[in-house]
Design a protein around this motif. Structure first.
Motif, PDB file in Angstrom:
ATOM      1  N   ARG A   1       0.841  -1.191   0.000  1.00  0.00           N
ATOM      2  CA  ARG A   1       0.000   0.000   0.000  1.00  0.00           C
ATOM      3  C   ARG A   1       0.874   1.238   0.000  1.00  0.00           C
ATOM      4  O   ARG A   1       1.940   1.259   0.604  1.00  0.00           O
ATOM      5  CB  ARG A   1      -0.902   0.002   1.223  1.00  0.00           C
ATOM      6  CG  ARG A   1      -1.985  -1.054   1.146  1.00  0.00           C
ATOM      7  CD  ARG A   1      -2.774  -1.130   2.426  1.00  0.00           C
ATOM      8  NE  ARG A   1      -3.545   0.077   2.669  1.00  0.00           N
ATOM      9  CZ  ARG A   1      -4.345   0.243   3.718  1.00  0.00           C
ATOM     10  NH1 ARG A   1      -4.468  -0.731   4.600  1.00  0.00           N
ATOM     11  NH2 ARG A   1      -5.026   1.360   3.873  1.00  0.00           N
ATOM     12  N   THR A   2       0.398   2.263  -0.677  1.00  0.00           N
ATOM     13  CA  THR A   2       1.107   3.541  -0.706  1.00  0.00           C
ATOM     14  C   THR A   2       0.091   4.631  -0.344  1.00  0.00           C
ATOM     15  O   THR A   2      -1.117   4.362  -0.334  1.00  0.00           O
ATOM     16  CB  THR A   2       1.666   3.831  -2.116  1.00  0.00           C
ATOM     17  OG1 THR A   2       0.543   4.055  -2.991  1.00  0.00           O
ATOM     18  CG2 THR A   2       2.516   2.688  -2.651  1.00  0.00           C
ATOM     19  N   PRO A   3       0.552   5.846  -0.077  1.00  0.00           N
ATOM     20  CA  PRO A   3      -0.409   6.918   0.230  1.00  0.00           C
ATOM     21  C   PRO A   3      -1.372   7.179  -0.936  1.00  0.00           C
ATOM     22  O   PRO A   3      -2.462   7.733  -0.744  1.00  0.00           O
ATOM     23  CB  PRO A   3       0.489   8.141   0.469  1.00  0.00           C
ATOM     24  CG  PRO A   3       1.819   7.569   0.825  1.00  0.00           C
ATOM     25  CD  PRO A   3       1.944   6.278   0.079  1.00  0.00           C
ATOM     26  N   THR A   4      -0.988   6.787  -2.161  1.00  0.00           N
ATOM     27  CA  THR A   4      -1.858   7.082  -3.313  1.00  0.00           C
ATOM     28  C   THR A   4      -2.571   5.846  -3.871  1.00  0.00           C
ATOM     29  O   THR A   4      -3.206   5.930  -4.918  1.00  0.00           O
ATOM     30  CB  THR A   4      -1.037   7.725  -4.445  1.00  0.00           C
ATOM     31  OG1 THR A   4       0.048   6.826  -4.766  1.00  0.00           O
ATOM     32  CG2 THR A   4      -0.488   9.081  -4.042  1.00  0.00           C
TER      33      THR A   4
ATOM     34  N   ALA B   1      -5.802   5.222  -5.459  1.00  0.00           N
ATOM     35  CA  ALA B   1      -6.742   5.063  -4.347  1.00  0.00           C
ATOM     36  C   ALA B   1      -8.177   5.299  -4.826  1.00  0.00           C
ATOM     37  O   ALA B   1      -9.115   4.659  -4.342  1.00  0.00           O
ATOM     38  CB  ALA B   1      -6.378   6.035  -3.231  1.00  0.00           C
TER      39      ALA B   1
END
Ligand code: SF4
Length: 330
Positions: free
Chosen positions: A61-64, A218
Motif C-alpha cells: 500500500r502507498t499513500p496514493t 486510491a
C-alpha cells in the motif's frame, strides 16, 4: 530451439544494460508466453536476461493507492488480501484467466506484455503482419471468430488476450517502466497500441525498457462493492475470452454515481467504455439504462465474416455484467 546466451542479474540497472547491448535479447520472467513462442520458433533470441532475481516482487500500500511489483505473480496479486478487499475487480479478472499453474508462474509485467492468440500469428506457414511485417494478414479473409470489433486496421484485426489488462484499464492503472534513458510512467490507456500500420508493435514500450511496477490509484478502490468480471468463452476454463466485461460501479441511494467499464476480446488493447461510463453516471439501476449504455458502447463496432456473433454477444455481456454487478441478476 536455437542456442542463446543466458544471464540472471540481481540488479535492475544491470539487466537494462545487458539488454541494451544485445539487439536481439529478451527479458525472461515467468516464461509462460515467451518460452512457448521460442519453442514454436516465433521468437529466436540471441540472449535471455532472466529478471527473476530483480527486487520487483513487492505488493504494498502507498499513500496514493497500491503498488504492485512487475514480478509479482498473478496468483500473488489475486490472493492479496488488500487487493481482494479494495480492488476485487482485478482479482476476479486474474482468476478468470489461464489455469492455477500458469497464474503461479505468470507475472504482472509479463501479463501486460502478453502477445495475441490469433492462430495465424502462431502458424508460421501463414502470413501475419504481426509476426512478419509486410507479409499480410491471414485472419482478414480467414477464420476470424476470435477477432476484433473495435480499432482494427487492414493490417491486423487481432485482440489482446489478457483478462488482467481489462481490469487494469477499468481501474486506471499506471505502468512504471525504466530503461537506459531513465524511468517513466505510462497510463494503461496509452500502454497498449491499436495495430494501425505497425501491428508488430503491441505496446508503447521503447526498445530495452523494462516494466518495474503497476500502481492502482486510491480513487479506484472506491469501486469495490458493485463489481463483476464476466468472461464469455468457448469452454469454462483455460480459454481466452470471446468477449469479456469488467464492470465496477459506485452507487448511492440507488443511483450510479460513477462507473468503470472495459471490455476484452474486442480490440488490440483493453477497450475502455468511456462513453457508456459517462452515460451511466447519475442514472438509476435499471435494465433499460444498462441496455442504452451497451448500445452506446457498441457504436463504431465492425465485424468480420466469422465474428458477427460478437455484435450481439458483446452488448448482451455488458448488460449482464452490469446486472450481476448491481444485483439485478444473480
Ligand atoms: Fe497476424 Fe494480426 Fe492478422 Fe492475426 S490478425 S494474422 S496477428 S496480422
Amino acid at each position: 530451439m536455437n542456442q542463446f546466451q543466458y544471464t540472471r542479474p540481481a540488479e535492475t540497472a544491470v539487466a537494462i544494460k545487458s539488454l541494451a547491448k544485445e539487439p536481439n535479447g529478451y527479458f525472461l520472467a515467468g516464461g509462460t508466453n515467451l518460452v512457448d513462442m521460442m519453442k514454436m520458433g516465433l521468437v529466436v533470441p540471441d540472449k535471455l536476461i532472466d529478471i527473476n532475481r530483480l527486487p520487483l516482487k513487492k505488493i504494498e500500500r502507498t499513500p496514493t493507492g497500491i503498488h504492485i511489483g512487475a514480478l509479482a505473480s498473478n496468483s500473488e496479486v489475486a490472493e492479496h488480501a488488500y487487493i481482494k478487499a479494495q480492488y476485487p475487480l482485478l482479482a476476479l479478472a486474474i482468476n478468470a484467466g489461464a489455469s492455477p499453474q500458469l497464474r503461479n508462474m505468470a507475472t504482472v509485467g509479463g501479463n501486460l506484455m502478453q502477445r495475441t492468440r490469433c492462430p495465424y500469428f502462431f502458424d508460421t506457414a501463414m502470413p501475419c503482419n504481426k509476426r512478419t511485417p509486410g507479409s499480410g494478414c491471414g485472419a482478414l479473409q480467414g477464420i476470424n471468430r476470435m477477432h476484433a470489433l473495435f480499432g482494427a486496421s487492414d493490417k491486423c484485426i487481432a485482440v489482446n488476450p489478457s483478462d488482467m489488462n481489462v481490469a487494469m484499464a477499468a481501474l486506471d492503472a499506471t505502468i512504471h517502466v525504466t530503461g537506459v534513458k531513465g524511468p517513466r510512467a505510462i497510463n494503461i490507456g496509452d500502454f497498449h497500441r491499436l495495430p494501425g500500420d505497425h501491428p508488430e508493435l503491441d505496446n508503447t514500450l521503447q526498445k530495452g525498457e523494462l516494466i518495474t511496477s503497476v500502481d492502482l490509484p486510491a480513487a479506484s478502490s472506491a469501486y469495490n462493492k458493485h463489481v463483476y468480471y464476466l468472461k464469455i468463452r468457448d469452454r469454462t476454463s483455460y480459454a481466452f475470452a470471446l468477449v469479456s466485461v469488467a464492470a465496477a460501479l459506485h452507487i448511492e441511494n440507488n443511483t450510479i454515481t460513477g462507473a468503470r467499464l472495459a471490455m476484452g476480446g474486442v480490440a488490440h488493447k483493453p477497450w475502455r467504455l468511456t462513453a457508456a461510463e459517462i452515460f451511466l453516471k447519475g442514472k438509476a439501476i435499471t435494465e433499460d439504462n444498462f441496455k442504452q449504455a451497451a448500445q452506446i458502447a457498441m457504436q463504431g463496432a465492425k465485424a468480420y465474416e466469422y465474428n458477427k456473433f460478437k455484435l450481439k454477444l458483446a452488448p448482451n455481456a455488458i448488460v449482464q455484467s452490469l446486472k450481476l454487478a448491481t444485483g439485478l441478476a444473480s
